[in-house]
Design an enzyme around this catalytic site. Structure first.
Site, PDB file in Angstrom:
ATOM      1  N   GLU A  94     106.184  73.153  -8.508  1.00  0.00           N
ATOM      2  CA  GLU A  94     106.648  74.495  -8.172  1.00  0.00           C
ATOM      3  C   GLU A  94     108.054  74.712  -8.701  1.00  0.00           C
ATOM      4  O   GLU A  94     108.850  73.778  -8.776  1.00  0.00           O
ATOM      5  CB  GLU A  94     106.622  74.676  -6.648  1.00  0.00           C
ATOM      6  N   CYS A 107     115.379  77.327  -9.904  1.00  0.00           N
ATOM      7  CA  CYS A 107     115.353  76.023  -9.234  1.00  0.00           C
ATOM      8  C   CYS A 107     114.119  75.309  -9.779  1.00  0.00           C
ATOM      9  O   CYS A 107     112.993  75.751  -9.553  1.00  0.00           O
ATOM     10  CB  CYS A 107     115.254  76.266  -7.727  1.00  0.00           C
ATOM     11  N   CYS A 114     107.715  63.020  -5.417  1.00  0.00           N
ATOM     12  CA  CYS A 114     109.076  62.465  -5.478  1.00  0.00           C
ATOM     13  C   CYS A 114     109.035  60.972  -5.208  1.00  0.00           C
ATOM     14  O   CYS A 114     108.214  60.487  -4.442  1.00  0.00           O
ATOM     15  CB  CYS A 114     109.980  63.145  -4.453  1.00  0.00           C
ATOM     16  N   CYS A 118     113.103  60.855   1.649  1.00  0.00           N
ATOM     17  CA  CYS A 118     113.901  61.597   2.632  1.00  0.00           C
ATOM     18  C   CYS A 118     112.960  62.125   3.725  1.00  0.00           C
ATOM     19  O   CYS A 118     111.989  62.832   3.422  1.00  0.00           O
ATOM     20  CB  CYS A 118     114.633  62.750   1.957  1.00  0.00           C
ATOM     21  N   CYS A 121     112.107  66.043   4.112  1.00  0.00           N
ATOM     22  CA  CYS A 121     111.740  66.836   2.939  1.00  0.00           C
ATOM     23  C   CYS A 121     110.226  66.849   2.733  1.00  0.00           C
ATOM     24  O   CYS A 121     109.573  65.797   2.749  1.00  0.00           O
ATOM     25  CB  CYS A 121     112.429  66.273   1.703  1.00  0.00           C
ATOM     26  N   CYS A 339     114.603  75.302   0.118  1.00  0.00           N
ATOM     27  CA  CYS A 339     114.908  73.884  -0.109  1.00  0.00           C
ATOM     28  C   CYS A 339     114.036  72.990   0.757  1.00  0.00           C
ATOM     29  O   CYS A 339     113.924  73.203   1.964  1.00  0.00           O
ATOM     30  CB  CYS A 339     116.333  73.569   0.299  1.00  0.00           C
TER      31      CYS A 339
END
Ligand code: SAH
Length: 347
Positions: A94, A107, A114, A118, A121, A339
């Site tokens: 995305e 962005c 990933c 974290c 997230c 975010c």
């Protein structure tokens, strides 16, 4: 028979020129095709109108153009646009267009999923599936530049690597994409308008400094205390704050470029005076500013935004110590574009 043709955009300009020479053509033909691929973002060899039909056929016999496709575009009530981007192997990432009165920021994602963990997230929950290629990163930027021209009547002005993935864990491809974005043969954007955001990979921050990257650096800090940071960002065990600090000092000594720390204040996690004091201390090592960002819930209930008193306490303490601080409200929440919310839900 399986299609084993090579992605033509994996070739450098030189390699493309050499290819044409090896085919008995002129090296200049390579330059022309390169311009079609990058300046003009051609999706098909048939778009290359100043190249002869025979040459186009020869290119089709040898290569493919692996282009991304914007599969689904969602618009938020605040103007933010989220693109679900289909890659040539059907995986999805995305990217987000964030408009303000004067700017359009893209962005962009650097990995599918990933590699880091974290806890707060949504992307981390996907695990890393693969790195994006330079052209897949570049294409996201071009798509958003086009949308900015179409919907806001102006070109893209800024880029942040704050989409899916950890850009410094896909260093080579991210830097190749940055080269294309900044080159006059690509978008000709100033590297000063590009921010790479990292969870903090010390070795790669040093490499970025050594490579004299002219981009800006942001670090997702979220805690300046090892014992707290390790619970929310477990890789902090491997890359503790001492190593991060050393790499940031190195970055600043080489680039003289101020660092931005991104920081979320969570209830019962990092909302005490002791936490804020630790941040103030960390901020004194290298010239920096702090972005206090709003937490966007990812539905697992483990994290909650701190009270506004706690955020104010942070802000006051930072300001009293002469540290620039901004409090950033998230955009695009209604379409899961804020975010930490990028998790291919729209796909
Ligand atoms: N891996 C890079 C870039 C991607 S994340 C990095 O960590 O910097 C972009 C930013 O969103 C980071 O600052 C990250 O900490 C923040 N973020 C992640 N999850 C979030 C959430 N649920 N709410 C608000 N911000 C979040």
């Amino acid at each position: 028979m399986k299609d084993k043709k090579k992605d033509i955009r994996a070739l450098t300009k030189q390699q493309l020129q050499d290819f044409f020479v090896s085919e008995g053509d002129k090296s200049f033909r390579g330059t022309q095709v390169y311009e079609w691929l990058w300046n003009k973002a051609a999706h098909s060899f048939d778009d290359m109108t100043n190249i002869s039909k025979e040459t186009r056929q020869m290119l089709k016999d040898n290569f493919v153009i692996n282009h991304i496709r914007v599969d689904r575009m969602q618009r938020s009530s605040d103007g933010t646009i989220k693109n679900a981007v289909k890659l040539h192997d059907t995986l999805t990432v995305e990217s987000v267009l964030i408009p303000t009165k004067t700017r359009t920021t893209a962005c962009v994602s650097s990995q599918v999923g990933c590699s880091l963990d974290c806890q707060f997230c949504a992307t981390a929950k996907l695990k890393r599936m693969r790195n994006l290629n330079p052209d897949e990163i570049y294409d996201q930027v071009v798509a958003i530049d086009n949308e900015s021209r179409l919907y806001f009547d102006r070109p893209l002005s800024n880029i942040v690597f704050m989409g899916m993935g950890e850009p410094l864990m896909n260093y080579n491809n991210v830097m190749k994409a940055v080269d294309k974005i900044t080159s006059p043969e690509g978008l000709g954007m100033s590297p000063k308008r590009i921010t790479i955001s990292t969870s903090g990979v010390p070795k790669m921050i040093k490499k970025l400094a050594d490579d004299e990257a002219k981009i800006k650096l942001a670090v997702s800090l979220h805690s300046a205390r090892n014992e707290v940071r390790t619970t929310i960002m477990p890789f902090n065990e491997t890359f503790p704050l001492e190593d991060l600090r050393e790499s940031l000092e190195y970055w600043y000594s080489k680039t003289k470029s101020r660092i931005t720390y991104e920081y979320i204040v969570w209830k019962d996690i990092n909302d005490t005076r002791e936490d804020a004091q630790a941040l103030v201390k960390f901020c004194k090592y290298v010239p920096c500013k702090v972005n206090l960002i709003e937490y966007n819930p990812i539905d697992d209930g483990n994290f909650q935004q701190a009270t506004s008193q706690a955020t104010d306490m942070y802000q006051n303490m930072l300001e009293r110590n002469g540290i620039t601080v901004t409090v950033r409200r998230s955009r695009g929440k209604d379409i899961d574009a804020a975010c930490g919310q990028l998790a291919n839900k729209s796909a």
